[in-house]
Design a protein around this motif. Structure first.
Motif, PDB file in Angstrom:
ATOM      1  N   GLN A   2      44.213  35.873  28.248  1.00 47.50           N
ATOM      2  CA  GLN A   2      44.434  37.276  27.919  1.00 47.50           C
ATOM      3  C   GLN A   2      43.378  38.165  28.562  1.00 47.50           C
ATOM      4  O   GLN A   2      43.694  39.232  29.099  1.00 47.50           O
ATOM      5  CB  GLN A   2      44.418  37.457  26.397  1.00 47.50           C
ATOM      6  CG  GLN A   2      45.646  36.890  25.699  1.00 47.50           C
ATOM      7  CD  GLN A   2      45.513  36.921  24.188  1.00 47.50           C
ATOM      8  OE1 GLN A   2      44.409  36.849  23.643  1.00 47.50           O
ATOM      9  NE2 GLN A   2      46.640  37.006  23.500  1.00 47.50           N
ATOM     10  N   PHE A   3      42.124  37.724  28.529  1.00 55.14           N
ATOM     11  CA  PHE A   3      41.057  38.534  29.112  1.00 55.14           C
ATOM     12  C   PHE A   3      41.251  38.681  30.620  1.00 55.14           C
ATOM     13  O   PHE A   3      41.106  39.784  31.172  1.00 55.14           O
ATOM     14  CB  PHE A   3      39.687  37.931  28.812  1.00 55.14           C
ATOM     15  CG  PHE A   3      38.557  38.753  29.375  1.00 55.14           C
ATOM     16  CD1 PHE A   3      38.250  39.984  28.819  1.00 55.14           C
ATOM     17  CD2 PHE A   3      37.822  38.301  30.463  1.00 55.14           C
ATOM     18  CE1 PHE A   3      37.225  40.760  29.344  1.00 55.14           C
ATOM     19  CE2 PHE A   3      36.799  39.062  30.990  1.00 55.14           C
ATOM     20  CZ  PHE A   3      36.498  40.298  30.433  1.00 55.14           C
ATOM     21  N   ALA A   4      41.597  37.584  31.294  1.00 52.64           N
ATOM     22  CA  ALA A   4      41.807  37.655  32.740  1.00 52.64           C
ATOM     23  C   ALA A   4      42.954  38.605  33.078  1.00 52.64           C
ATOM     24  O   ALA A   4      42.870  39.388  34.037  1.00 52.64           O
ATOM     25  CB  ALA A   4      42.092  36.263  33.294  1.00 52.64           C
ATOM     26  N   GLU A   5      44.036  38.560  32.288  1.00 48.11           N
ATOM     27  CA  GLU A   5      45.175  39.441  32.538  1.00 48.11           C
ATOM     28  C   GLU A   5      44.819  40.897  32.272  1.00 48.11           C
ATOM     29  O   GLU A   5      45.250  41.797  33.004  1.00 48.11           O
ATOM     30  CB  GLU A   5      46.370  39.020  31.678  1.00 48.11           C
ATOM     31  CG  GLU A   5      46.998  37.700  32.080  1.00 48.11           C
ATOM     32  CD  GLU A   5      47.514  37.713  33.508  1.00 48.11           C
ATOM     33  OE1 GLU A   5      48.201  38.693  33.882  1.00 48.11           O
ATOM     34  OE2 GLU A   5      47.211  36.771  34.250  1.00 48.11           O
ATOM     35  N   LEU A   6      44.042  41.143  31.232  1.00 46.39           N
ATOM     36  CA  LEU A   6      43.603  42.509  30.949  1.00 46.39           C
ATOM     37  C   LEU A   6      42.775  43.065  32.103  1.00 46.39           C
ATOM     38  O   LEU A   6      42.874  44.243  32.443  1.00 46.39           O
ATOM     39  CB  LEU A   6      42.783  42.542  29.658  1.00 46.39           C
ATOM     40  CG  LEU A   6      43.550  42.424  28.335  1.00 46.39           C
ATOM     41  CD1 LEU A   6      42.563  42.226  27.183  1.00 46.39           C
ATOM     42  CD2 LEU A   6      44.419  43.651  28.093  1.00 46.39           C
ATOM     43  N   CYS A   7      41.970  42.200  32.708  1.00 48.67           N
ATOM     44  CA  CYS A   7      41.089  42.650  33.788  1.00 48.67           C
ATOM     45  C   CYS A   7      41.864  43.008  35.055  1.00 48.67           C
ATOM     46  O   CYS A   7      41.488  43.930  35.769  1.00 48.67           O
ATOM     47  CB  CYS A   7      40.051  41.572  34.113  1.00 48.67           C
ATOM     48  SG  CYS A   7      38.729  41.436  32.894  1.00 48.67           S
TER      49      CYS A   7
END
Length: 207
Positions: free
Chosen positions: A162-167
């Motif tokens: 999720q964090f990678a996609e948000l970035c």
């Protein structure tokens, strides 16, 4: 059943062959890259090229592995517990973007998608040599942060994804489809900062 990849022979002209192959693959894709063009770009004979890489797929995967390893060598230490989560996540977010928004990352993604039906192992091995490594590093950090009480996360791998996609937001797609030719540092910072805010609002210790 997939056969294990052969280990390429190393030698005096190995780096020369690899650089020539990278240039041709990045310019012409996997299918469009001919052995003749690669040998010419590398400044070696076809016999020399084949002595290192008897199979074009093996050569392509070595280019991908080498490129991912080079990017990993420049990675920040995101597994350290010396800083607060926001600081570590900011460094991690910018590293994620440096990989996926790079010319190498975008072009290699295009090649893997284009060849996915005929050579499904290409995409899988590229994923394992690059994106999966970043995911593992981030998951390791998040596991430690949970143990220290800095974050509250039940599904570590999901949170890392999720964090990678948000970035990346829509920046990767804009480069992939040639909507933009580059992404400014200011925009990267804006997106990463917003990703951290959203992530900590969901997984912070006080939720």
């Amino acid at each position: 059943m997939n056969q294990p990849a052969a280990i390429p022979r190393k030698g005096r002209k190995y780096d020369q062959v690899l650089q020539g192959a990278r240039d041709v693959f990045m310019a012409n894709g996997f299918e469009g890259a001919s052995v003749d063009d690669i040998a010419r770009q590398a400044g070696v004979s076809k016999a020399t090229l084949y002595s290192y890489f008897p199979d074009k797929r093996l050569l392509f995967m070595e280019v991908a592995r080498h490129g991912c390893a080079h990017q990993a060598d420049t990675a920040v230490a995101i597994t350290s517990g010396c800083c607060d989560p926001a600081t570590v996540l900011r460094e991690a977010g910018h590293h994620v973007l440096s990989v996926i928004l790079s010319e190498f990352g975008v072009k290699m993604f295009r090649i893997c998608v284009a060849e996915a039906d005929r050579f499904p192992d290409l995409g899988r091995r590229f994923y394992e040599s690059g994106p999966a490594t970043i995911r593992a590093q981030l998951s390791e950090y998040l596991t430690g942060a949970v143990a220290r009480g800095e974050l509250r996360i039940k599904d570590i791998n999901l949170a890392a994804d999720q964090f990678a996609e948000l970035c990346r937001a829509d920046m990767f797609l804009r480069l992939l489809f040639n909507v933009d030719s580059e992404i400014t540092e200011d925009e990267r910072a804006r997106v990463v900062d917003a990703a951290i805010e959203i992530f900590l609002s969901r997984y912070g210790p006080d939720i």
